[in-house]
Design a protein around this motif. Structure first.
Motif, PDB file in Angstrom:
ATOM      1  N   PRO A 103      -0.031   3.658  -6.725  1.00 12.41           N
ATOM      2  CA  PRO A 103       1.112   2.991  -7.478  1.00 12.41           C
ATOM      3  C   PRO A 103       2.207   1.663  -7.319  1.00 12.41           C
ATOM      4  O   PRO A 103       2.121   1.016  -8.327  1.00 12.41           O
ATOM      5  CB  PRO A 103       1.579   4.188  -7.970  1.00 12.41           C
ATOM      6  CG  PRO A 103       0.895   5.102  -8.424  1.00 12.41           C
ATOM      7  CD  PRO A 103       0.429   4.772  -6.658  1.00 12.41           C
ATOM      8  N   GLN A 104       2.028   1.286  -5.695  1.00  7.92           N
ATOM      9  CA  GLN A 104       2.896   0.585  -4.881  1.00  7.92           C
ATOM     10  C   GLN A 104       2.601  -0.708  -4.599  1.00  7.92           C
ATOM     11  O   GLN A 104       2.600  -1.571  -4.672  1.00  7.92           O
ATOM     12  CB  GLN A 104       3.536   1.391  -3.584  1.00  7.92           C
ATOM     13  CG  GLN A 104       4.575   2.332  -3.792  1.00  7.92           C
ATOM     14  CD  GLN A 104       4.112   4.057  -4.886  1.00  7.92           C
ATOM     15  OE1 GLN A 104       3.171   4.136  -3.996  1.00  7.92           O
ATOM     16  NE2 GLN A 104       4.939   4.114  -5.659  1.00  7.92           N
ATOM     17  N   GLY A 105       0.818  -0.446  -5.130  1.00  9.98           N
ATOM     18  CA  GLY A 105       0.144  -2.049  -4.410  1.00  9.98           C
ATOM     19  C   GLY A 105      -0.288  -1.740  -3.212  1.00  9.98           C
ATOM     20  O   GLY A 105      -0.752  -2.891  -3.090  1.00  9.98           O
ATOM     21  N   VAL A 106      -0.452  -0.411  -2.670  1.00 11.00           N
ATOM     22  CA  VAL A 106      -0.906  -0.517  -1.120  1.00 11.00           C
ATOM     23  C   VAL A 106      -2.467   0.117  -1.577  1.00 11.00           C
ATOM     24  O   VAL A 106      -2.816   0.946  -1.954  1.00 11.00           O
ATOM     25  CB  VAL A 106       0.136   0.409  -0.343  1.00 11.00           C
ATOM     26  CG1 VAL A 106      -0.535   0.952   1.088  1.00 11.00           C
ATOM     27  CG2 VAL A 106       1.799  -0.202  -0.284  1.00 11.00           C
ATOM     28  N   LEU A 107      -3.486  -0.920  -0.807  1.00  5.42           N
ATOM     29  CA  LEU A 107      -4.319  -0.160  -0.638  1.00  5.42           C
ATOM     30  C   LEU A 107      -4.427   0.904   0.608  1.00  5.42           C
ATOM     31  O   LEU A 107      -4.193   1.082   1.430  1.00  5.42           O
ATOM     32  CB  LEU A 107      -5.538  -1.166   0.872  1.00  5.42           C
ATOM     33  CG  LEU A 107      -6.977  -0.829   0.835  1.00  5.42           C
ATOM     34  CD1 LEU A 107      -7.213  -1.018  -0.635  1.00  5.42           C
ATOM     35  CD2 LEU A 107      -7.558  -2.117   1.609  1.00  5.42           C
ATOM     36  N   ARG A 108      -5.219   2.047   0.432  1.00  6.51           N
ATOM     37  CA  ARG A 108      -5.373   3.496   0.804  1.00  6.51           C
ATOM     38  C   ARG A 108      -6.257   3.577   0.832  1.00  6.51           C
ATOM     39  O   ARG A 108      -6.513   4.227   2.244  1.00  6.51           O
ATOM     40  CB  ARG A 108      -4.841   4.225  -0.701  1.00  6.51           C
ATOM     41  CG  ARG A 108      -3.257   4.335  -0.569  1.00  6.51           C
ATOM     42  CD  ARG A 108      -2.323   4.430   0.348  1.00  6.51           C
ATOM     43  NE  ARG A 108      -2.457   5.841   1.292  1.00  6.51           N
ATOM     44  CZ  ARG A 108      -1.779   6.903   0.621  1.00  6.51           C
ATOM     45  NH1 ARG A 108      -1.274   6.679  -1.138  1.00  6.51           N
ATOM     46  NH2 ARG A 108      -2.223   7.979   0.966  1.00  6.51           N
TER      47      ARG A 108
END
Length: 215
Positions: free
Chosen positions: A136-141
């Protein structure tokens, strides 16, 4: 002088996912529009191809399960907007499955290149089967690449999403093939003193570095 093949640009795990602003079957799509929810961005080689059709049917059938985990689906290929629409209608007519999630028309290959979907060893004119989980923070996980000839397991992508969300919520790690209800891995002690104390902390401890617990 020999030509050198330029390696594809690759996104980085735990870094901001590459931004995009691209047309789709549901209007313009931007990464910022998905802030606050998880996003599964996935590419496929081409519309109207058998393997891709099976994958899209499986994603469509699993869409409610993803939505229940606050997760949106977003497809992509280098086909045109109109090809996407025709393919979606064909899948509904021939296979009885409605594709309700957007599909990006990446004719310029801008998004595909930014996400490393173009793999010269497999294809330099279409996107391979790449899947990206963005938080949800736009970080690629997470990111998973499949070859052109083998379809993805959508159940595995869903399992990986649930594992990531559960790990975030409980500050733990997941063992091989973890599923909800299974024991999770307790973080390994970071000091000799903590390692010596681990056996008395109430976990299922095999050794100081390997402990599990139920959620």
């Amino acid at each position: 002088m020999t030509d050198t093949i330029q390696a594809p640009q690759m996104p980085q795990l735990n870094a901001p996912a590459p931004s995009f602003d691209a047309p789709s079957t549901h209007g313009q799509q931007t990464l910022d529009a998905y802030k606050g929810q998880w996003l599964i961005l996935f590419s496929h080689p081409a519309d109207f191809t058998p393997v891709c059709t099976t994958e899209f049917i499986a994603f469509a059938k699993k869409q409610d399960d993803f939505a229940a985990r606050n997760t949106a689906l977003l497809g992509l290929s280098i086909d045109s907007h109109y090809s996407h629409i025709a393919w979606m209608l064909n899948i509904k007519e021939k296979f009885g499955t409605e594709i309700k999630f957007p599909i990006i028309a990446d004719l310029s290959m801008t998004v595909a290149r930014d996400y490393g979907m173009i793999q010269p060893g497999a294809s330099d004119t279409s996107a391979v089967r790449a899947t990206f989980i963005i938080d949800p923070q736009g970080v690629l996980r997470a990111m998973v690449y499949y070859p052109m000839v083998a379809g993805r397991s959508i159940d595995e992508i869903h399992r990986l999403l649930v594992a990531l969300q559960t790990a975030d919520e409980n500050k733990c790690a997941m063992p091989e093939n973890w599923k909800p209800g299974d024991a999770v891995i307790v973080p390994t002690p970071a000091t000799p003193e903590a390692a010596l104390a681990r056996a008395d902390e109430g976990y299922n401890t095999v050794d100081w570095y390997f402990s599990t617990r139920q959620l």
